[in-house]
Design an enzyme around this catalytic site. Structure first.
Site, short mmCIF file in Angstrom:
data_model
loop_
_atom_site.label_atom_id
_atom_site.label_comp_id
_atom_site.label_asym_id
_atom_site.label_seq_id
_atom_site.Cartn_x
_atom_site.Cartn_y
_atom_site.Cartn_z
N ARG A 210 23.64 16.18 30.78
CA ARG A 210 22.28 15.79 30.54
C ARG A 210 21.45 16.93 30.38
O ARG A 210 21.40 17.97 31.27
CB ARG A 210 21.86 15.04 31.88
CG ARG A 210 22.39 13.94 32.14
CD ARG A 210 22.29 12.66 31.13
NE ARG A 210 23.02 11.44 31.46
CZ ARG A 210 22.35 10.35 31.97
NH1 ARG A 210 21.15 10.35 32.25
NH2 ARG A 210 23.40 9.18 32.11
N GLU A 212 18.62 18.09 30.66
CA GLU A 212 17.25 17.86 31.55
C GLU A 212 16.92 19.21 32.27
O GLU A 212 17.61 19.76 32.92
CB GLU A 212 17.58 16.72 32.64
CG GLU A 212 17.72 15.37 31.99
CD GLU A 212 18.32 14.27 33.07
OE1 GLU A 212 18.72 15.04 34.20
OE2 GLU A 212 17.99 13.24 32.94
N ARG A 218 19.01 18.20 43.65
CA ARG A 218 19.70 16.79 43.38
C ARG A 218 20.15 16.75 42.05
O ARG A 218 20.68 15.57 41.61
CB ARG A 218 18.98 15.79 43.93
CG ARG A 218 17.53 15.77 43.18
CD ARG A 218 16.57 14.72 43.98
NE ARG A 218 16.70 13.27 43.49
CZ ARG A 218 16.15 12.38 43.98
NH1 ARG A 218 15.09 12.38 44.81
NH2 ARG A 218 16.20 11.07 43.61
N HIS A 219 19.82 17.79 41.13
CA HIS A 219 20.42 17.48 39.70
C HIS A 219 21.24 18.34 39.20
O HIS A 219 21.17 19.77 39.69
CB HIS A 219 19.00 17.56 38.89
CG HIS A 219 18.13 16.15 38.95
ND1 HIS A 219 17.15 16.26 39.73
CD2 HIS A 219 18.18 15.18 38.49
CE1 HIS A 219 16.46 15.17 39.96
NE2 HIS A 219 17.17 14.38 38.99
N GLU A 362 18.86 7.93 44.89
CA GLU A 362 19.59 6.87 44.19
C GLU A 362 20.85 7.69 43.81
O GLU A 362 21.27 8.81 43.37
CB GLU A 362 18.79 6.82 42.93
CG GLU A 362 19.53 6.19 41.83
CD GLU A 362 19.11 6.47 40.19
OE1 GLU A 362 20.04 6.56 39.31
OE2 GLU A 362 18.02 6.92 40.30
N SER A 365 23.03 3.84 38.92
CA SER A 365 22.29 2.84 37.91
C SER A 365 22.93 1.87 37.41
O SER A 365 24.15 2.16 36.90
CB SER A 365 21.49 3.82 37.31
OG SER A 365 20.51 3.10 36.31
N ARG A 413 26.49 13.53 43.64
CA ARG A 413 25.41 13.28 44.56
C ARG A 413 25.90 12.26 45.76
O ARG A 413 25.35 12.58 46.94
CB ARG A 413 24.42 12.40 43.72
CG ARG A 413 23.11 11.99 44.31
CD ARG A 413 22.03 11.35 43.58
NE ARG A 413 21.57 12.45 42.57
CZ ARG A 413 20.36 12.11 41.80
NH1 ARG A 413 19.81 10.94 41.83
NH2 ARG A 413 20.05 13.04 40.94
#
Length: 439
Positions: A210, A212, A218-219, A362, A365, A413
């Site tokens: 990703r 991002e 957390r990423h 989370e 998903s 995670r």
């Protein structure tokens, strides 16, 4: 003090010392720590199973982290790790460290500057807590595989070099593929749906990418995704039921195989309810605002709302888990199946998508996917995507795809939340984030 190899003794692991009290053993491992107290020398040897205290005199100890072999007699000692120590009769250096480690491995803590530990990850990953986290993750992944196999799933492997994104083309790492544009896969989503037409129930354990520009605890930009897809479902409820059973199997294995690691890290393994609580996104937003005074803007729950919602269910139902359901279309990718109204029509605003929260964050998903070709093409148009770039995916829906759905779990995670690790980068051996390409 002899340095000859003890070839007549089989290697003993440190965890096996209680079975050899009064006997000579041969240990091999790393020099984890050392002390010299007035001629009496203490060393801690670390192997794959744990650590052992060894004591001797006249030893020529190498630098910490050297590979060594110790031969000696096992003796009960209440203050030694595991209650036993080895009285050294011989020490042999197998491979000497050529310089001291950049950090003291036995004294590392995760609350120091994370960049320091990550800069020297090739060595710091040897720490007892660091490897405990990775051991837990290995058992978690093994349990994921084992349980899905018992439920009739088949493991698949999908491409990690793709021509288009699975979620509309955002957050992709571009690469040059022999002069043609290509990307690192951000999800196996489209391929695992195609494979439902082959095996009905499939899963994959593989990295995803990703692009991002997060710089948070957390990423990650590369992480291990545990993906599941199953066909012939009635609704997303079937998918949530499967994940509940799967999580229960994972926690059961962790209790059986990773109890020592959880004890070392002071963490607890959660119980999974027979039915994990479920709440719609709209009701969740109203709950956190009404009970805690936290107003949620945007199309999803923000991190504070996730934390408060989890707190509510931990306090009221004793559950560390909660499913948030019925996500709006704007918060879900083009392949999310719309909610079906009582009159049989598709809801233009809501989907059968869900998230799973665990201890305030989370971890999953998922949802039901569109399986009707006409509905899928309408959705692609509504999302203003190029149908030609998705032709390799949409083609299969001309040939009788069953109702299906699935989910993905981020292994790092989940590991971090299970163990109380504040930074997800410590739940991966060699993390990749916005600023890190090495080691």
């Amino acid at each position: 003090m002899t340095t000859e190899p003890a070839v007549h003794l089989q290697r003993t692991l440190t965890r096996e010392l209680p079975h050899h009290e009064g006997q000579n053993v041969r240990l091999q491992g790393f020099l984890h720590a050392r002390r010299d107290l007035g001629g009496v020398q203490f060393l801690v040897l670390r192997d794959r199973s744990g650590v052992a205290q060894c004591v001797g005199s006249g030893l020529h100890l190498p630098l910490p982290e050297s590979s060594i072999e110790v031969v000696g007699k096992v003796k009960a000692h209440p203050k030694a790790p595991g209650g036993f120590e080895v009285q050294v009769e011989s020490l042999r250096v197998l491979t000497a460290a050529v310089e001291p480690p950049p950090v003291e491995i036995p004294k590392m803590e995760w609350n120091v500057n994370p960049e320091t530990l990550l800069d020297y990850r090739v060595v710091t990953v040897r720490g007892l807590k660091e490897r405990a986290a990775l051991k837990v993750q290995a058992e978690l992944v093994a349990a994921f595989r084992d349980h899905l196999l018992t439920e009739g799933f088949t493991e698949i492997s999908t491409p990690k070099i793709v021509s288009a994104g699975a979620e509309g083309g955002a957050n992709l790492f571009p690469i040059d593929y022999f002069g043609h544009p290509a990307y690192l896969a951000q999800s196996p989503q489209l391929y695992k749906q195609i494979m439902v037409g082959v095996f009905e129930r499939v899963f994959e354990v593989a990295p995803v990418y990703r692009a991002e520009e997060h710089a948070t605890s957390r990423h990650l930009n590369e992480y291990l995704s545990l993906d599941v897809e199953m066909g012939f479902i009635e609704s997303e409820e079937d998918v949530m039921d499967l994940e509940t059973r799967l999580l229960d199997a994972i926690m059961t294995r962790l209790r059986e195989r990773a109890g020592a690691e959880f004890s070392l890290l002071g963490a607890t393994i959660p119980d999974v309810p027979a039915r994990i609580p479920r709440i719609t996104l709209m009701d969740a937003r109203q709950l956190v605002q009404g009970k805690y005074g936290h107003a949620v803007g945007g199309k999803d729950l923000d991190p504070e709302a996730e934390r408060l919602l989890s707190q509510h269910y931990a306090e009221t139902e004793g559950s560390d888990f909660v499913f948030v359901t019925k996500y709006p279309r704007a918060a879900r990718p083009f392949y999310a199946h719309p909610e079906i109204n009582p009159d049989g029509t598709a809801d233009p605003d809501l989907t059968r998508g869900f998230d799973l929260l665990f201890r305030g964050i989370e971890i999953t998903s998922g949802g039901q996917r569109i399986h009707d070709h006409a509905m899928l093409m309408e959705s692609i148009a509504a999302y203003k995507l190029n149908p030609e770039s998705l032709a390799g995916y949409t083609e299969v829906f001309k040939y009788g795809m069953p109702p299906h759905g699935g989910f993905a779990i981020g292994a790092e995670r989940l590991t971090a939340k299970l163990l109380g690790i504040s930074n997800v980068r410590y739940a991966r051996a060699f993390p990749r984030d916005r600023h890190r390409l090495t080691p």
